[in-house]
Write a protein that holds these residues in place. Structure first.
Motif, PDB file in Angstrom:
ATOM      1  N   ARG A 175     -15.453  -1.392  -1.755  1.00  0.00           N
ATOM      2  CA  ARG A 175     -14.689  -1.534  -0.509  1.00  0.00           C
ATOM      3  C   ARG A 175     -13.233  -1.072  -0.646  1.00  0.00           C
ATOM      4  O   ARG A 175     -12.316  -1.688  -0.130  1.00  0.00           O
ATOM      5  N   GLN A 176     -13.042   0.031  -1.351  1.00  0.00           N
ATOM      6  CA  GLN A 176     -11.715   0.633  -1.424  1.00  0.00           C
ATOM      7  C   GLN A 176     -11.556   1.663  -0.304  1.00  0.00           C
ATOM      8  O   GLN A 176     -12.528   2.196   0.210  1.00  0.00           O
ATOM      9  N   SER A 177     -10.314   1.954   0.029  1.00  0.00           N
ATOM     10  CA  SER A 177     -10.017   3.013   0.997  1.00  0.00           C
ATOM     11  C   SER A 177      -9.312   4.148   0.258  1.00  0.00           C
ATOM     12  O   SER A 177      -8.171   3.999  -0.176  1.00  0.00           O
ATOM     13  N   TYR A 178     -10.006   5.273   0.102  1.00  0.00           N
ATOM     14  CA  TYR A 178      -9.418   6.409  -0.606  1.00  0.00           C
ATOM     15  C   TYR A 178      -8.135   6.861   0.086  1.00  0.00           C
ATOM     16  O   TYR A 178      -7.119   7.100  -0.557  1.00  0.00           O
ATOM     17  N   ASP A 212     -13.528   1.438 -10.014  1.00  0.00           N
ATOM     18  CA  ASP A 212     -14.839   1.463  -9.353  1.00  0.00           C
ATOM     19  C   ASP A 212     -15.109   0.264  -8.449  1.00  0.00           C
ATOM     20  O   ASP A 212     -16.234   0.082  -7.993  1.00  0.00           O
ATOM     21  N   ARG A 213     -14.105  -0.555  -8.213  1.00  0.00           N
ATOM     22  CA  ARG A 213     -14.398  -1.737  -7.419  1.00  0.00           C
ATOM     23  C   ARG A 213     -14.811  -1.348  -5.990  1.00  0.00           C
ATOM     24  O   ARG A 213     -14.367  -0.312  -5.474  1.00  0.00           O
ATOM     25  N   ASN A 239      -7.054   5.939  -6.627  1.00  0.00           N
ATOM     26  CA  ASN A 239      -6.221   5.791  -7.816  1.00  0.00           C
ATOM     27  C   ASN A 239      -6.571   6.849  -8.858  1.00  0.00           C
ATOM     28  O   ASN A 239      -7.637   7.462  -8.814  1.00  0.00           O
ATOM     29  N   GLN A 265     -14.677   8.300   6.279  1.00  0.00           N
ATOM     30  CA  GLN A 265     -13.268   7.970   6.022  1.00  0.00           C
ATOM     31  C   GLN A 265     -12.306   8.828   6.830  1.00  0.00           C
ATOM     32  O   GLN A 265     -11.190   8.416   7.120  1.00  0.00           O
ATOM     33  N   LEU A 316       0.807  -1.212   0.000  1.00  0.00           N
ATOM     34  CA  LEU A 316       0.000   0.000   0.000  1.00  0.00           C
ATOM     35  C   LEU A 316       0.845   1.269   0.000  1.00  0.00           C
ATOM     36  O   LEU A 316       0.407   2.307  -0.478  1.00  0.00           O
ATOM     37  N   GLN A 339      -0.705   5.803  -5.056  1.00  0.00           N
ATOM     38  CA  GLN A 339      -1.625   5.795  -6.182  1.00  0.00           C
ATOM     39  C   GLN A 339      -1.146   4.908  -7.329  1.00  0.00           C
ATOM     40  O   GLN A 339       0.035   4.871  -7.661  1.00  0.00           O
ATOM     41  N   GLY A 386     -12.271   5.278  -4.775  1.00  0.00           N
ATOM     42  CA  GLY A 386     -10.904   5.020  -4.350  1.00  0.00           C
ATOM     43  C   GLY A 386      -9.983   6.154  -4.742  1.00  0.00           C
ATOM     44  O   GLY A 386     -10.386   7.133  -5.373  1.00  0.00           O
ATOM     45  N   GLN A 442      -5.233   4.300  -0.463  1.00  0.00           N
ATOM     46  CA  GLN A 442      -4.812   4.221  -1.858  1.00  0.00           C
ATOM     47  C   GLN A 442      -4.063   5.468  -2.296  1.00  0.00           C
ATOM     48  O   GLN A 442      -3.139   5.397  -3.102  1.00  0.00           O
TER      49      GLN A 442
END
Length: 338
Positions: A51-54, A48-49, A114, A286, A7, A61, A112, A57
């Motif tokens: 359960r991401q953590s902005y 767009d998947r 990215n 978040q 990460l 990136q 997210g 990530q």
């Protein structure tokens, strides 16, 4: 490699590329010779998947290169300013930003952290030309990313500025907090390519605008843009609550006036913090420790904003400071909740 090590790798060590665009992506990929390239079918499978953590990530990136298939132009948002233009739209050829400002609406807009780049600019230009057949257009091309911070990699500022030169009824705004580099000199100067610079007090930059250039670096960048002949806009937007609020922003105006000739600035944009109800809910989950996000704003018409009295006091103090340097209200554009 552990999850934490994965990460926290440097930005863009992994680049996702959609099948079928490799040739178009080569010029961008050439800037990252050591990156691990991963071929994908559709950018949304990564971007767009669920359960991401902005926040996580964004610390490392990944770059996603893709082809935009539709939705090249969008009507201007009610929380954005049209600057008096009857036909106001925006376009997103890049989604997400390399900077990490605490208040940025992108944290609530995207699932997210990215960064996605669409390589088919010609399709954006086609969409704009169809719109221009109906009427003139004021187009903001860097609301969902800081394009000029990526100019040495993408060259999109140059591409847009060259496109503007060919269309007399098109005006664009490119908004930035980025630092100047020689790639800007390849852009085509026009009175219809407005470079808009977001400026904040140094205390706000240090606390709320992580990874962005200092105030002095931004002012140097702004001066160079004027030297090149670009019309420039100064944006006090968003104006944030901070210690010694009035003094902080008045000091900011004084520092700007010392560094540049305010009379040569095209215009000024003022707006207090505002954010959609949906984005705010996501961002507060978040970032539970963010003072900017957890402030008890007023929520009306689906948007959070400061109470009208506080909002007016904040922006009026900047107007007063500008007036001391001969800047009249005719050169100042406001966003205020009516």
């Amino acid at each position: 490699m552990s999850l934490k090590e994965t990460l926290l790798q440097p930005k863009f060590t992994e680049i996702y590329v959609e099948e079928g665009i490799r040739t178009q992506a080569d010029s961008i990929l050439s800037h990252f010779p050591n990156a691990h390239i991963i071929m994908i079918q559709d950018y949304r499978d990564v971007f767009d998947r669920p359960r991401q953590s902005y926040s996580l990530q964004h610390k490392s990136q990944k770059l996603i290169l893709a082809r935009k298939k539709d939705g090249f132009l969008y009507p201007g948002s009610p929380v954005c300013q049209s600057f008096g233009n009857p036909y106001f739209m925006y376009s997103s050829c890049v989604m997400n930003c390399v900077y990490d400002c605490s208040y940025c609406f992108l944290k609530g807009m995207y699932p997210g952290g990215n960064l996605a780049v669409f390589v088919n600019l010609e399709d954006y230009f086609d969409a704009v030309e169809k719109e221009l057949q109906k009427h003139s257009l004021y187009l903001c091309v860097s609301y969902d990313a800081d394009l000029l911070s990526l100019e040495s990699i993408l060259g999109y500022g140059r591409a847009w500025s060259e496109f503007v030169r060919k269309h007399d009824n098109l005006t664009i705004e490119i908004r930035t907090k980025g630092t100047f580099d020689t790639s800007w000199q390849k852009m085509t100067v026009s009175d219809r390519t407005i470079l808009a610079f977001t400026l904040s007090p140094e205390t706000v930059i240090a606390k709320e605008e992580k990874g962005t250039p200092s105030l002095s670096a931004r002012l140097a960048m702004l001066q160079k843009a004027m030297d090149l002949g670009f019309p420039v806009r100064i944006c006090f937007d968003p104006v944030l609550m901070c210690p010694d609020q009035k003094q902080a922003y008045q000091d900011l105006v004084e520092k700007i006036a010392t560094a540049i000739d305010l009379q040569k600035v095209r215009d000024f944009s003022l707006g207090s913090f505002r954010l959609s109800k949906v984005y705010m809910a996501r961002m507060r989950r978040q970032y539970p420790d963010s003072a900017v996000l957890q402030y008890p704003y007023v929520c009306e018409k689906g948007f959070y904003h400061l109470p009208a009295r506080i909002e007016t006091e904040m922006t009026d103090s900047i107007v007063e400071a500008l007036a001391e340097h001969g800047i009249g209200k005719e050169k100042i554009f406001f966003w205020r909740e009516s």
